[in-house]
Design an enzyme around this catalytic site. Structure first.
Site, PDB file in Angstrom:
ATOM      1  N   HIS A  14       0.867  -1.189   0.000  1.00  0.00           N
ATOM      2  CA  HIS A  14       0.000   0.000   0.000  1.00  0.00           C
ATOM      3  C   HIS A  14       0.900   1.235   0.000  1.00  0.00           C
ATOM      4  O   HIS A  14       1.320   1.716   1.048  1.00  0.00           O
ATOM      5  CB  HIS A  14      -0.916  -0.037   1.240  1.00  0.00           C
ATOM      6  CG  HIS A  14      -1.949   1.049   1.272  1.00  0.00           C
ATOM      7  ND1 HIS A  14      -3.140   0.925   1.957  1.00  0.00           N
ATOM      8  CD2 HIS A  14      -1.969   2.291   0.715  1.00  0.00           C
ATOM      9  CE1 HIS A  14      -3.842   2.048   1.823  1.00  0.00           C
ATOM     10  NE2 HIS A  14      -3.154   2.886   1.086  1.00  0.00           N
ATOM     11  N   HIS A  16       1.396   4.866  -2.382  1.00  0.00           N
ATOM     12  CA  HIS A  16       1.043   5.743  -3.507  1.00  0.00           C
ATOM     13  C   HIS A  16       2.324   6.418  -3.969  1.00  0.00           C
ATOM     14  O   HIS A  16       2.948   7.153  -3.191  1.00  0.00           O
ATOM     15  CB  HIS A  16       0.033   6.798  -3.066  1.00  0.00           C
ATOM     16  CG  HIS A  16      -1.236   6.214  -2.505  1.00  0.00           C
ATOM     17  ND1 HIS A  16      -2.369   6.032  -3.260  1.00  0.00           N
ATOM     18  CD2 HIS A  16      -1.534   5.742  -1.267  1.00  0.00           C
ATOM     19  CE1 HIS A  16      -3.314   5.492  -2.507  1.00  0.00           C
ATOM     20  NE2 HIS A  16      -2.837   5.301  -1.286  1.00  0.00           N
ATOM     21  N   HIS A 194      -9.544   1.150  -1.301  1.00  0.00           N
ATOM     22  CA  HIS A 194      -9.493   1.754   0.023  1.00  0.00           C
ATOM     23  C   HIS A 194     -10.913   1.666   0.592  1.00  0.00           C
ATOM     24  O   HIS A 194     -11.877   2.060  -0.085  1.00  0.00           O
ATOM     25  CB  HIS A 194      -9.103   3.230  -0.071  1.00  0.00           C
ATOM     26  CG  HIS A 194      -7.648   3.473  -0.343  1.00  0.00           C
ATOM     27  ND1 HIS A 194      -6.973   2.893  -1.389  1.00  0.00           N
ATOM     28  CD2 HIS A 194      -6.739   4.240   0.318  1.00  0.00           C
ATOM     29  CE1 HIS A 194      -5.708   3.303  -1.359  1.00  0.00           C
ATOM     30  NE2 HIS A 194      -5.534   4.111  -0.333  1.00  0.00           N
ATOM     31  N   GLU A 197     -11.349   3.463   5.877  1.00  0.00           N
ATOM     32  CA  GLU A 197     -10.307   4.363   6.408  1.00  0.00           C
ATOM     33  C   GLU A 197     -11.036   5.454   7.195  1.00  0.00           C
ATOM     34  O   GLU A 197     -10.907   5.522   8.419  1.00  0.00           O
ATOM     35  CB  GLU A 197      -9.485   4.957   5.255  1.00  0.00           C
ATOM     36  CG  GLU A 197      -8.355   5.885   5.712  1.00  0.00           C
ATOM     37  CD  GLU A 197      -7.641   6.576   4.534  1.00  0.00           C
ATOM     38  OE1 GLU A 197      -8.207   6.622   3.427  1.00  0.00           O
ATOM     39  OE2 GLU A 197      -6.513   7.082   4.747  1.00  0.00           O
ATOM     40  N   ASP A 275       1.704   3.859   2.827  1.00  0.00           N
ATOM     41  CA  ASP A 275       0.715   4.781   2.251  1.00  0.00           C
ATOM     42  C   ASP A 275       1.394   5.950   1.516  1.00  0.00           C
ATOM     43  O   ASP A 275       1.644   5.830   0.326  1.00  0.00           O
ATOM     44  CB  ASP A 275      -0.250   5.275   3.342  1.00  0.00           C
ATOM     45  CG  ASP A 275      -1.631   5.636   2.798  1.00  0.00           C
ATOM     46  OD1 ASP A 275      -1.893   5.402   1.619  1.00  0.00           O
ATOM     47  OD2 ASP A 275      -2.459   6.155   3.583  1.00  0.00           O
ATOM     48  N   ASP A 276       1.651   7.047   2.219  1.00  0.00           N
ATOM     49  CA  ASP A 276       2.265   8.236   1.599  1.00  0.00           C
ATOM     50  C   ASP A 276       3.416   8.690   2.493  1.00  0.00           C
ATOM     51  O   ASP A 276       3.298   9.682   3.229  1.00  0.00           O
ATOM     52  CB  ASP A 276       1.221   9.358   1.480  1.00  0.00           C
ATOM     53  CG  ASP A 276       0.011   8.913   0.681  1.00  0.00           C
ATOM     54  OD1 ASP A 276       0.104   8.901  -0.564  1.00  0.00           O
ATOM     55  OD2 ASP A 276      -1.006   8.541   1.295  1.00  0.00           O
TER      56      ASP A 276
END
Ligand code: ADE
Ligand code: ZN
Length: 336
Positions: A14, A16, A194, A197, A275-276
């Site tokens: 996961h 991005h 997703h 969340e 994630d980020d």
């Protein structure tokens, strides 16, 4: 404990790619492409990374990706991520990108795709990091736009493994994308989304029942629904959880209350991911360390999570087994 995590072979499921642009890189690319930033220094940009919720983050995330203009930009950002992942013992990475975040501002799908792809190829050859690529649809835009994005993506069908769904969750239920996901599956692609969340447990159910996802990204709010928890455990549905993201986006107030502990104890197939990372203060090892500390995870539990990550990967069974054995070896040879 830190060293056990560092040497632990793991998969990132996961991530991005647009969320890996570190502030320094963002300024460098902005200068290279003459893109105007609303911030006058790395420090003032970093200071803005103080998010009250998912939307606060997304506002900056979409602004930030505007520095990506050329194939070279996409290459550089992807390569920088792969070097970091390799240094953290990521053996396999499944990478999201947001085509609509680029095409909507005049950057061709092909530019984004080819830049990322070339870096992934180099990552395989030069770093030995295997990878997959997953375009995501932006759920806060309409379904017709997602359909158009899918048609573009299908030109690259052979180099894609799955499609995903991301962006602002509340008010944008999975069912909105039923048709486009049906079409993606008909084309032989796997699906992920997703869900849960910021959205409710019901969105996780919809992701499973309507979009027929092979994995749920995040899935935190499944913990509110005991029957759903049981189902996720029984059906061995992987969840790609992102603890530091959840903390920074106020999905959880304190990592000590992160649902990963309860999910792990109830036999769910949970994984830890970043994630980020450029926005949330850490890459995959920082995420493993943060939950280890907050939830008191043992080395056995950390190894279980790493094994889960290979089990949940979109790889042939034989490769999964070989990678899982690397976790077993790390565990067997570990001395405190
Ligand atoms: N896009 C990038 N990161 C995201 C996240 N955590 N949730 C939804 N959309 C995203
Ligand atoms: Zn995400």
């Amino acid at each position: 404990m830190t060293d056990f995590i560092e040497g632990l072979p793991k998969a990132e499921l996961h991530l991005h790619i647009e969320g890996t642009i570190e502030p320094e890189t963002l300024f460098r690319l902005a200068a290279r492409n003459a893109v105007d930033l609303r911030y006058d220094s790395v420090e003032s940009l970093r200071a803005a990374y103080d998010f009250g919720n998912l939307q606060d983050f997304l506002d900056l995330y979409y602004q930030g990706m505007a520095v990506l203009q050329t194939e070279e930009d996409f290459y550089d950002v992807t390569w920088a991520y792969l070097e970091k992942a390799h240094a953290q013992n990521v053996l396999h990475a499944e990478i999201f990108f947001d085509p609509q975040g680029h095409t909507s501002r005049g950057v061709a799908f092909e530019t984004a795709f080819e830049g990322v792809w070339r870096a992934l190829e180099d990552g395989r050859e030069r770093l030995g990091v295997s990878s997959r690529l997953i375009p995501c649809f932006l759920r806060d835009r309409d379904a017709d736009e997602a359909k158009a994005a899918l048609e573009q993506a299908l030109h690259y069908r052979d180099r894609l493994i799955a499609v995903g769904l991301d962006s602002a969750e509340r008010g944008n239920p999975p069912v909105k994308f039923k048709e486009v996901f049906d079409r993606a599956r008909d084309a032989g692609l796997l699906t992920v989304a997703h869900a849960g969340e910021e959205g409710p447990a019901d969105y996780v159910r919809q992701a499973l029942d309507v979009l027929r996802v092979a994995r749920v990204d995040h899935g935190n709010h499944a913990a509110d629904d005991p029957a759903l928890m049981e189902r996720l455990a029984r059906e061995r549905v992987p969840l790609t959880m992102c603890p530091l993201s959840n903390l920074r986006l106020q999905v959880v107030a304190d990592l000590r209350n992160h649902p990963l502990r309860r999910m792990l104890d109830n036999g769910l197939l949970v994984t830890v991911n970043s994630d980020d990372p450029a926005y949330f203060g850490g890459y995959i090892n920082e995420n493993y360390r943060a939950v280890q500390k907050a939830l008191g995870l043992s080395n056995d539990e950390l190894a279980r999570i790493a094994r889960n990550s290979f089990h949940a990967a979109f790889l042939p069974e034989e490769e999964k087994r070989a990678l899982t054995r690397r976790v077993d070896e790390h565990q067997a040879h570990w001395v405190e």
